[in-house]
Design an enzyme around this catalytic site. Structure first.
Site, mmCIF file in Angstrom:
data_model
loop_
_atom_site.group_PDB
_atom_site.id
_atom_site.type_symbol
_atom_site.label_atom_id
_atom_site.label_comp_id
_atom_site.label_asym_id
_atom_site.label_seq_id
_atom_site.Cartn_x
_atom_site.Cartn_y
_atom_site.Cartn_z
ATOM 1 N N HIS A 183 52.565 -16.922 45.908
ATOM 2 C CA HIS A 183 51.253 -16.284 45.723
ATOM 3 C C HIS A 183 50.214 -17.107 46.461
ATOM 4 O O HIS A 183 50.307 -18.339 46.482
ATOM 5 C CB HIS A 183 50.911 -16.210 44.226
ATOM 6 N N ASP A 187 54.934 -9.318 40.459
ATOM 7 C CA ASP A 187 55.724 -8.173 40.905
ATOM 8 C C ASP A 187 57.221 -8.368 40.733
ATOM 9 O O ASP A 187 57.990 -7.430 40.917
ATOM 10 C CB ASP A 187 55.441 -7.897 42.391
HETATM 11 N N1 ACO Z 1 60.163 -16.772 50.353
HETATM 12 C C1 ACO Z 1 60.464 -17.829 51.157
HETATM 13 N N2 ACO Z 1 59.536 -18.674 51.652
HETATM 14 C C2 ACO Z 1 58.259 -18.435 51.342
HETATM 15 C C3 ACO Z 1 57.871 -17.361 50.511
HETATM 16 C C4 ACO Z 1 58.884 -16.510 50.003
HETATM 17 N N3 ACO Z 1 58.592 -15.487 49.212
HETATM 18 N N4 ACO Z 1 56.534 -17.368 50.372
HETATM 19 C C5 ACO Z 1 56.085 -18.403 51.082
HETATM 20 N N5 ACO Z 1 57.124 -19.059 51.670
HETATM 21 C C6 ACO Z 1 57.064 -20.281 52.468
HETATM 22 C C7 ACO Z 1 56.494 -20.027 53.846
HETATM 23 O O1 ACO Z 1 57.509 -19.710 54.770
HETATM 24 C C8 ACO Z 1 55.823 -21.330 54.135
HETATM 25 O O2 ACO Z 1 56.813 -22.249 54.492
HETATM 26 P P1 ACO Z 1 56.502 -23.410 55.581
HETATM 27 O O3 ACO Z 1 55.442 -24.273 54.950
HETATM 28 O O4 ACO Z 1 57.814 -24.105 55.768
HETATM 29 O O5 ACO Z 1 56.019 -22.698 56.812
HETATM 30 C C9 ACO Z 1 55.250 -21.757 52.792
HETATM 31 O O6 ACO Z 1 56.119 -21.145 51.829
HETATM 32 C C10 ACO Z 1 53.817 -21.314 52.538
HETATM 33 O O7 ACO Z 1 53.750 -19.918 52.770
HETATM 34 P P2 ACO Z 1 52.426 -19.150 53.183
HETATM 35 O O8 ACO Z 1 52.807 -17.884 53.884
HETATM 36 O O9 ACO Z 1 51.494 -20.092 53.869
HETATM 37 O O10 ACO Z 1 51.811 -18.835 51.767
HETATM 38 P P3 ACO Z 1 50.638 -17.809 51.484
HETATM 39 O O11 ACO Z 1 49.936 -18.330 50.314
HETATM 40 O O12 ACO Z 1 49.852 -17.507 52.708
HETATM 41 O O13 ACO Z 1 51.441 -16.455 51.128
HETATM 42 C C11 ACO Z 1 52.461 -14.712 49.905
HETATM 43 C C12 ACO Z 1 51.513 -15.926 49.872
HETATM 44 C C13 ACO Z 1 51.996 -13.705 50.975
HETATM 45 C C14 ACO Z 1 52.426 -14.028 48.538
HETATM 46 C C15 ACO Z 1 53.897 -15.220 50.223
HETATM 47 O O14 ACO Z 1 54.313 -16.131 49.253
HETATM 48 C C16 ACO Z 1 54.898 -14.066 50.359
HETATM 49 O O15 ACO Z 1 55.013 -13.488 51.435
HETATM 50 N N6 ACO Z 1 55.606 -13.698 49.227
HETATM 51 C C17 ACO Z 1 56.531 -12.604 49.260
HETATM 52 C C18 ACO Z 1 55.783 -11.261 49.135
HETATM 53 C C19 ACO Z 1 55.238 -11.017 47.723
HETATM 54 O O16 ACO Z 1 55.926 -11.207 46.726
HETATM 55 N N7 ACO Z 1 53.980 -10.549 47.654
HETATM 56 C C20 ACO Z 1 53.330 -10.231 46.370
HETATM 57 C C21 ACO Z 1 52.262 -11.243 46.054
HETATM 58 S S1 ACO Z 1 51.571 -10.919 44.437
HETATM 59 C C22 ACO Z 1 50.516 -9.644 44.632
HETATM 60 O O17 ACO Z 1 50.006 -9.387 45.676
HETATM 61 C C23 ACO Z 1 50.191 -8.773 43.458
#
Ligand code: ACO
Length: 444
Positions: free
Chosen positions: A311, A368
């Site tokens: 998140h 979710d």
């Molecule tokens: N699975 C694997 N790796 C992940 C995930 C994931 N779900 N989420 C983040 N990471 C990793 C990234 O690859 C990154 O790794 P790195 O540092 O080695 O490059 C690190 O964790 C940080 O990720 P960011 O993308 O910078 O985190 P951000 O806060 O921008 O993204 C998000 C948050 C979009 C929710 C992300 O975690 C994601 O894509 N999750 C999956 C989709 C999801 O479940 N969305 C629903 C969110 S809740 C809602 O909207 C109601």
């Protein structure tokens, strides 16, 4: 705002040798912000912040969320306590008014929800003219926008009676959502009933049928109440910001909410619950090999992400996911449903929560991760999951729209930009134009 929340301290910004004081303000839970409202006037400069990663668009008294400790409060009350003790209607009242309703206030609010439950019969013809596989979110957004034609009196003096405006919308959106489902299946509509509570009424409209009466299960009603409460507000997220931005042009509530529904439709926002179930189904189809998906998620060369994990704000845990996981277990037991997807989800969670990759990055199940499994158990099809999210988020959107409308600091939302296109150049008459390579502007 500056007077009330001003800390008495200033930040200093030095540009070309000249220093400007910028007031530091502090919110009630200790969040600090630099007030730059006079920046352009005083310095000629604007700020650039794509995605609004550092920008507070307003001061708001509705929801507080703190990501490092996993805190979420509506109007000061912890989400855990609200989900445990309240109905969705009670929480809707709280978000709108800022205080928990007394018995009589809640009774009146519920009475209004019953009174406004029908939609104009002419609107029912609209459903017949969407293509058979129309996306429910597109239908919902169009129908809500068209409510402004059927109830134009509500657009003139919107805050005259907020209870009437809010209940009219909250009640009708529920009816529209259920009718959307029935129409998509080609089944007869089931009209709302005055004797049923908000969630029971929705379930009945969704699942009752002339050939098989629906038996309302209080545990399912309670789980639905919980899910809707957990989704009811989340401060300045994409769809709420859309509602505020559109509403700031003083457009009516229906059009503003319709914009919020469109924003929520996006797969990066409200669509994740649907994607989680699709991912779990894929894992199930590959003989439950969840380890393969964990490996893919950790591979820096693979764009795959574990949907339902991580998140932008919550980095220790999402308080909503714990509540939803418990509710999920309870509903499946009550309905005697054995869903292999729930087992896969739990195994995935267990592995991820003990894996360095996820721990280091603060990746935990989000709201979710389990909600789709509850929806499946109740019988809600996956293309309606985002509609369910909209149903829950509605009171939050209305509360923010009202707060924006009432705000003495209200201005039409009108961000600035840094122009990076071509410099001024002479106009070319048609006969002198030649095909040329188009250069893309450099985007910062
Ligand atoms: N699975 C694997 N790796 C992940 C995930 C994931 N779900 N989420 C983040 N990471 C990793 C990234 O690859 C990154 O790794 P790195 O540092 O080695 O490059 C690190 O964790 C940080 O990720 P960011 O993308 O910078 O985190 P951000 O806060 O921008 O993204 C998000 C948050 C979009 C929710 C992300 O975690 C994601 O894509 N999750 C999956 C989709 C999801 O479940 N969305 C629903 C969110 S809740 C809602 O909207 C109601």
């Amino acid at each position: 705002m500056k007077d009330k929340f001003f800390t008495g301290k200033n930040a200093e910004l030095t540009i070309e040798g000249k220093t400007y004081p910028l007031p530091i303000i502090e919110g009630t839970e200790g969040e600090r912000a630099i007030d730059i409202r006079d920046l352009r006037k005083d310095t000629g400069y604007i700020t650039l912040d794509s995605g609004y990663m550092n920008t507070g668009s307003c001061a708001s008294g509705i929801t507080y969320l703190e990501g490092s400790q996993g805190i979420l409060n509506y109007r000061g009350y912890a989400i855990e306590e609200l989900a445990e003790n309240c109905s969705f209607v009670e929480v809707a009242y709280l978000l709108l008014h800022g205080y928990l309703p007394t018995y009589d206030e809640l009774r009146h609010f519920s009475y209004l929800l019953g009174r406004f439950a029908l939609i104009h019969e002419d609107m029912i013809h609209f459903f017949d003219h969407f293509p058979p596989n129309a996306a429910p979110m597109a239908i919902l957004s169009s129908m809500v926008n068209s409510l402004s034609n059927f109830y134009p009196e509500m657009t003139e003096n919107p805050l005259e009676d907020i209870d009437i405006i809010a209940t009219r919308l909250i009640s009708k959106v529920r009816t529209i959502a259920a009718f959307t489902y029935k129409k998509s299946m080609g089944w007869p509509l089931v009209y709302p009933r005055h004797d049923l509570t908000y969630c029971a009424n929705f379930l009945n409209m969704m699942f009752d049928s002339p050939v098989k009466p629906y038996e309302i299960n209080p545990d399912v009603v309670s789980a639905l109440n919980k899910i809707l409460i957990l989704h009811a507000d989340h401060e300045q997220n994409c769809s709420t910001s859309a509602v505020r931005l559109v509403g700031s042009a003083r457009v009516n509530l229906y059009a503003s909410i319709s914009a919020g529904i469109s924003a929520l439709w996006g797969p990066l926002h409200g669509g994740a619950n649907q994607a989680v179930v699709a991912m779990l189904e894929d894992i199930y189809a590959s003989d439950g090999d969840y380890e393969k998906y964990i490996k893919k998620a950790k591979d820096p060369n693979d764009p795959f992400r574990l949907v339902g994990f991580g998140h932008r704000v919550y980095k220790s845990h999402d308080p909503r996911s714990r509540i939803i996981k418990k509710a999920c277990d309870e509903v499946l037991v009550t309905l005697k449903v054995s869903d292999p997807l729930l087992d896969i989800a739990k195994e995935l969670e267990e592995v991820a929560l003990n894996d360095e990759y996820f721990l280091e990055r603060g990746l935990y199940p989000n709201v979710d991760f389990y909600s789709g499994i509850i929806y499946r158990a109740i019988g809600i099809p996956s293309n309606m999951f985002t509609v369910m999210f909209a149903l829950g988020r509605l009171p939050g959107w209305i509360a923010h729209w009202k707060e924006m409308w009432d705000d003495p600091n209200w201005r039409i939302s009108r961000p600035r930009q840094v122009y990076v296109g071509p410099e001024h150049r002479p106009f070319i008459p048609m006969e002198d134009r030649v095909e040329e390579d188009h250069e893309e502007p450099d985007i910062y």
